[in-house]
Design a protein around this motif. Sequence first.
Motif: not given
Length: 324
Positions: A130-151
């Motif tokens: 969960q920590e890996v997912y949330q941190l990746t989701q946050q950084k992808y949005e901030q750094n790349f304007n990309l969105e992680l969808m649910p697993p």
Amino acid sequence: MINLSWERSPSSIIYYHLGSKHNSDMKKRDFILLCVLGFSLAMLIASCSVKPDNLIAIGSKNFTEQLVLGEILAQHIEANTNLKVQRKLNLGDTFACHQALINGKIDAYVEYTGAAFSAILQNEPISNPQEVYQLTQQKYEQNFNLELMPPLGFNNPFAIMIRGEDARGLQVQTISQVAQKTPLWRAGFADEFLERKDGFPGLAKTYNLQFAEPPKVMDSQLIYSALKNRKVDLVAGHSTDGQIGRFDLAILQDDRLFFPPYQAVPIIRQQTLAKHPELREVLQQLSGKISEPEIKRLNFQVEGEKRELKQVVQQFLQSKGLIT
């Protein structure tokens, strides 16, 4: 009559002169032809560079499971929206797909959280999913304007493998146990695994792995046959690969928990979501729909049984009630 005379230029290139009237007519025709060709070329370039509003591109990495997942996204989107999908599958490794997404060459593809977290974001591996997912989701949005969808529902970690007969003969089940044997062994890894923080450098340090010679750089599609044919003695693959059972390979337990979780998640450009908001709900419909046994079966049907990719995916989506 045509006045045809030959001369030699200062650069010793032979050329000729035509009579003035004939020469003038030719120049006019050449000019008109060049204009027509130039206009046609400009129109062709323009038509190629402008993507239709109802077209999106789905990408994938360069191994069987990724082709399956790319096709799942493509068919599900085509069946549940008015969009047309351009398939850009088999693009390359993690870095190639990420760059294609950033550059807008593709709109979405399926990534693994551990790969995004460690390879793209350059974080040290951690084990909490969960920590890996949330941190990746946050950084992808901030750094790349990309969105992680649910697993999608399954985890596909790197897997360290040896031949099944060797595992049974040596009575080894963990990477720690095998580390005592590897100074006499040869290893084979894909180039990406040799470079990533969640790859060989960290693994070797964690388990003090040493080999008889530097690991061989191998195509990810050839490592299993190389292991089976005794060209190498240990490889890194993916735990859901369809060829593991086919080649009687043994996955070693990561007893020191080096590898992070690798949940499969669709990643999409926020620009694409803004343009086609219906894609959010459509991709969310795939959440939790693919279990580990199911993705293994799909991989084997395509790679082991050599069934046609689109047919395998279509039957799977129909069995889930996602398409008709």
